[in-house]
Design an enzyme around this catalytic site. Structure first.
Site, mmCIF file in Angstrom:
data_model
loop_
_atom_site.group_PDB
_atom_site.id
_atom_site.type_symbol
_atom_site.label_atom_id
_atom_site.label_comp_id
_atom_site.label_asym_id
_atom_site.label_seq_id
_atom_site.Cartn_x
_atom_site.Cartn_y
_atom_site.Cartn_z
ATOM 1 N N CYS A 129 -123.642 96.497 119.288
ATOM 2 C CA CYS A 129 -123.515 95.082 118.905
ATOM 3 C C CYS A 129 -123.281 94.943 117.409
ATOM 4 O O CYS A 129 -124.225 95.051 116.617
ATOM 5 C CB CYS A 129 -124.776 94.337 119.345
ATOM 6 S SG CYS A 129 -124.773 92.601 118.907
ATOM 7 N N CYS A 132 -125.090 91.998 115.833
ATOM 8 C CA CYS A 132 -126.522 92.241 115.602
ATOM 9 C C CYS A 132 -126.734 93.198 114.431
ATOM 10 O O CYS A 132 -127.593 92.963 113.583
ATOM 11 C CB CYS A 132 -127.166 92.852 116.844
ATOM 12 S SG CYS A 132 -126.720 92.033 118.375
ATOM 13 N N ASP A 133 -125.969 94.281 114.387
ATOM 14 C CA ASP A 133 -126.294 95.379 113.464
ATOM 15 C C ASP A 133 -125.288 95.566 112.325
ATOM 16 O O ASP A 133 -125.557 96.333 111.394
ATOM 17 C CB ASP A 133 -126.384 96.701 114.251
ATOM 18 C CG ASP A 133 -127.502 96.652 115.288
ATOM 19 O OD1 ASP A 133 -128.458 95.879 115.084
ATOM 20 O OD2 ASP A 133 -127.412 97.371 116.294
HETATM 21 C C1 LIG Z 1 -129.230 97.232 121.630
HETATM 22 C C2 LIG Z 1 -129.087 95.719 121.609
HETATM 23 C C3 LIG Z 1 -129.377 95.034 120.452
HETATM 24 C C4 LIG Z 1 -129.268 93.649 120.412
HETATM 25 N N1 LIG Z 1 -129.580 93.000 119.261
HETATM 26 C C5 LIG Z 1 -129.512 91.667 119.213
HETATM 27 C C6 LIG Z 1 -129.863 90.962 118.025
HETATM 28 O O1 LIG Z 1 -130.237 91.564 117.017
HETATM 29 N N2 LIG Z 1 -129.779 89.606 118.059
HETATM 30 C C7 LIG Z 1 -129.358 88.909 119.155
HETATM 31 O O2 LIG Z 1 -129.317 87.677 119.129
HETATM 32 N N3 LIG Z 1 -129.004 89.547 120.288
HETATM 33 C C8 LIG Z 1 -129.079 90.900 120.340
HETATM 34 N N4 LIG Z 1 -128.714 91.562 121.477
HETATM 35 C C9 LIG Z 1 -128.247 90.753 122.620
HETATM 36 C C10 LIG Z 1 -129.455 90.166 123.366
HETATM 37 O O3 LIG Z 1 -130.351 91.211 123.681
HETATM 38 C C11 LIG Z 1 -129.006 89.448 124.632
HETATM 39 O O4 LIG Z 1 -128.089 88.425 124.293
HETATM 40 C C12 LIG Z 1 -130.189 88.825 125.356
HETATM 41 O O5 LIG Z 1 -131.166 89.806 125.632
HETATM 42 C C13 LIG Z 1 -129.733 88.171 126.659
HETATM 43 O O6 LIG Z 1 -130.861 87.707 127.338
HETATM 44 P P1 LIG Z 1 -130.841 87.491 128.909
HETATM 45 O O7 LIG Z 1 -132.175 86.913 129.224
HETATM 46 O O8 LIG Z 1 -129.624 86.769 129.292
HETATM 47 O O9 LIG Z 1 -130.698 88.942 129.560
HETATM 48 P P2 LIG Z 1 -131.472 90.308 129.358
HETATM 49 O O10 LIG Z 1 -132.159 90.403 128.064
HETATM 50 O O11 LIG Z 1 -130.479 91.350 129.709
HETATM 51 O O12 LIG Z 1 -132.597 90.280 130.506
HETATM 52 C C14 LIG Z 1 -132.261 90.446 131.847
HETATM 53 C C15 LIG Z 1 -133.525 90.543 132.674
HETATM 54 O O13 LIG Z 1 -133.144 90.550 134.048
HETATM 55 C C16 LIG Z 1 -133.847 91.562 134.722
HETATM 56 N N5 LIG Z 1 -133.093 91.913 135.938
HETATM 57 C C17 LIG Z 1 -131.847 92.426 136.048
HETATM 58 N N6 LIG Z 1 -131.521 92.591 137.340
HETATM 59 C C18 LIG Z 1 -132.593 92.158 138.063
HETATM 60 C C19 LIG Z 1 -132.872 92.049 139.457
HETATM 61 N N7 LIG Z 1 -131.988 92.421 140.387
HETATM 62 N N8 LIG Z 1 -134.078 91.572 139.827
HETATM 63 C C20 LIG Z 1 -134.996 91.175 138.908
HETATM 64 N N9 LIG Z 1 -134.759 91.229 137.595
HETATM 65 C C21 LIG Z 1 -133.587 91.721 137.171
HETATM 66 C C22 LIG Z 1 -134.009 92.659 133.693
HETATM 67 O O14 LIG Z 1 -135.047 93.562 134.068
HETATM 68 C C23 LIG Z 1 -134.349 91.807 132.463
HETATM 69 O O15 LIG Z 1 -135.707 91.490 132.474
HETATM 70 C C24 LIG Z 1 -128.827 92.936 121.550
HETATM 71 C C25 LIG Z 1 -128.526 93.633 122.734
HETATM 72 C C26 LIG Z 1 -128.663 95.005 122.773
HETATM 73 C C27 LIG Z 1 -128.367 95.766 124.042
#
Ligand SMILES: Cc1cc2nc3c(=O)[nH]c(=O)nc-3n(C[C@H](O)[C@H](O)[C@H](O)COP(=O)(O)OP(=O)(O)OC[C@H]3O[C@@H](n4cnc5c(N)ncnc54)[C@H](O)[C@@H]3O)c2cc1C
Length: 300
Positions: A129, A132-133
């Site tokens: 990302c 992010c970084d």
């Molecule tokens: C390495 C990394 C660094 C990042 N750094 C930043 C940053 O510095 N700043 C920033 O704003 N964003 C950052 N991001 C992006 C940010 O993490 C995402 O935008 C955010 O986490 C999205 O949130 P979400 O709730 O949509 O999904 P996610 O965080 O992906 O959460 C998904 C959830 O769904 C669950 N899940 C999936 N499938 C199932 C299923 N079948 N049954 C039950 N549960 C399930 C997972 O276990 C998890 O709990 C980063 C991403 C990564 C990978």
């Protein structure tokens, strides 16, 4: 009391649960394999408002889970295996429930190269990302792997900080839009390395160099400070692919936070066209909570 199942315990699902819980609704959050979501996999988060100093991703998400629990959300450590159009949710443990509303907040994952060092140096020089970084690599030499729009946009963004950005692609042309490609070719900080693959990532406490292999099988080591991998993402939508409308890449198509099925809502990274940033996922989580309250008739 109405029952709501939130699938996913990342930023989107937990934010929705906080809002729904505060409205007095009964929420169960199915956490899946990654309780806390993607942010638990990074080190410091610098761009989530409210934290003047960088906060560890895992600390931010544990706080968010505690906050959701404080408003009554029940966190269930299980995985959803299927959802039907009649809103029957089945879990890996075999339990089946029929909630009044469902929120899909299952996020997505970045595709991996699957090479030695990739896992070991994640957050120690390897990143998925640039938004992010990228700012952490001011005046440093970085490389981006990929050839699509995402790779090209990450490369252009990184050139705002880094002293040099190498764009490494295994073919000799980019798949990205022509207008974006022109920005690459006219930027003196960016150099394209064609017909080459990264096959190894080396370092000690952090990334120091990568090994490239070209189409003639010749290998060279290259010193860099950061490697950004931009070879696509895949949304976690297998369990609903026959139920709600998805785009070609498998993301859920939504009108704001409503899916094609009444009573099934969506928020966060799993939504087609989302920004893939925590703040956006949080905003969508709040919007989804409001939409669910309207659907249940507890809010106009
Ligand atoms: C390495 C990394 C660094 C990042 N750094 C930043 C940053 O510095 N700043 C920033 O704003 N964003 C950052 N991001 C992006 C940010 O993490 C995402 O935008 C955010 O986490 C999205 O949130 P979400 O709730 O949509 O999904 P996610 O965080 O992906 O959460 C998904 C959830 O769904 C669950 N899940 C999936 N499938 C199932 C299923 N079948 N049954 C039950 N549960 C399930 C997972 O276990 C998890 O709990 C980063 C991403 C990564 C990978």
């Amino acid at each position: 009391m109405n029952n709501i199942i939130v699938i996913g315990a990342g930023v989107a699902g937990l934010t929705a649960s906080i809002y729904l819980g505060r409205s007095g609704l009964k929420v169960s959050v199915i956490a899946g394999d990654v309780p806390g979501g993607q942010l638990t996999k990074t080190s410091f988060v610098e761009n989530y408002p409210g934290f003047a100093k960088p906060i560890l991703g895992v600390d931010l998400m544990m706080q968010m889970m505690e906050q959701a629990s404080r408003f009554g959300a029940e966190i269930i450590y299980d995985t959803v295996t299927s959802v039907t159009i009649e809103r029957i949710v089945t879990l890996a443990s075999g339990t089946a429930v029929a909630p009044d509303a469902i929120l899909i907040a299952t996020g997505c994952s970045h595709n991996k190269l699957g090479i030695p060092g990739e896992h070991e140096f994640t957050n120690k020089g390897v990143s998925w990302c640039a938004t992010c970084d990228g700012p952490l690599y001011r005046n440093k030499k970085v490389a981006v792997v990929g050839g699509g729009n995402a790779a090209v946009m990450e490369t252009i963004f990184l050139s705002n900080f880094a002293s040099e950005v190498l764009l490494i692609h295994r073919r000799d042309t980019l798949r990205a839009d022509k207008s974006e490609q022109e920005k690459i070719f006219s930027n003196s900080k960016i150099k394209c390395i064609w017909n080459s693959e990264v096959i190894n990532i080396q370092g000690d406490s952090k990334l120091k160099s990568i090994t490239l292999r070209n189409k003639h099988d010749r290998c060279t080591d290259m010193e860099i400070d950061g490697l950004f991998i931009a070879i696509g993402m895949h949304p976690a939508t297998d369990f609903v692919k026959e139920v709600v409308r998805l785009d070609n890449a498998g993301y859920v198509i939504a009108s704001e936070t409503e899916t094609s099925v009444p009573g099934i809502f969506v928020a966060g990274d799993v939504v087609s066209g989302s920004l893939k940033q925590a703040i956006y996922a949080a905003g969508q989580g709040a919007l989804a909570a409001r939409a669910i309250e309207r659907w249940l008739g507890v809010r106009l």
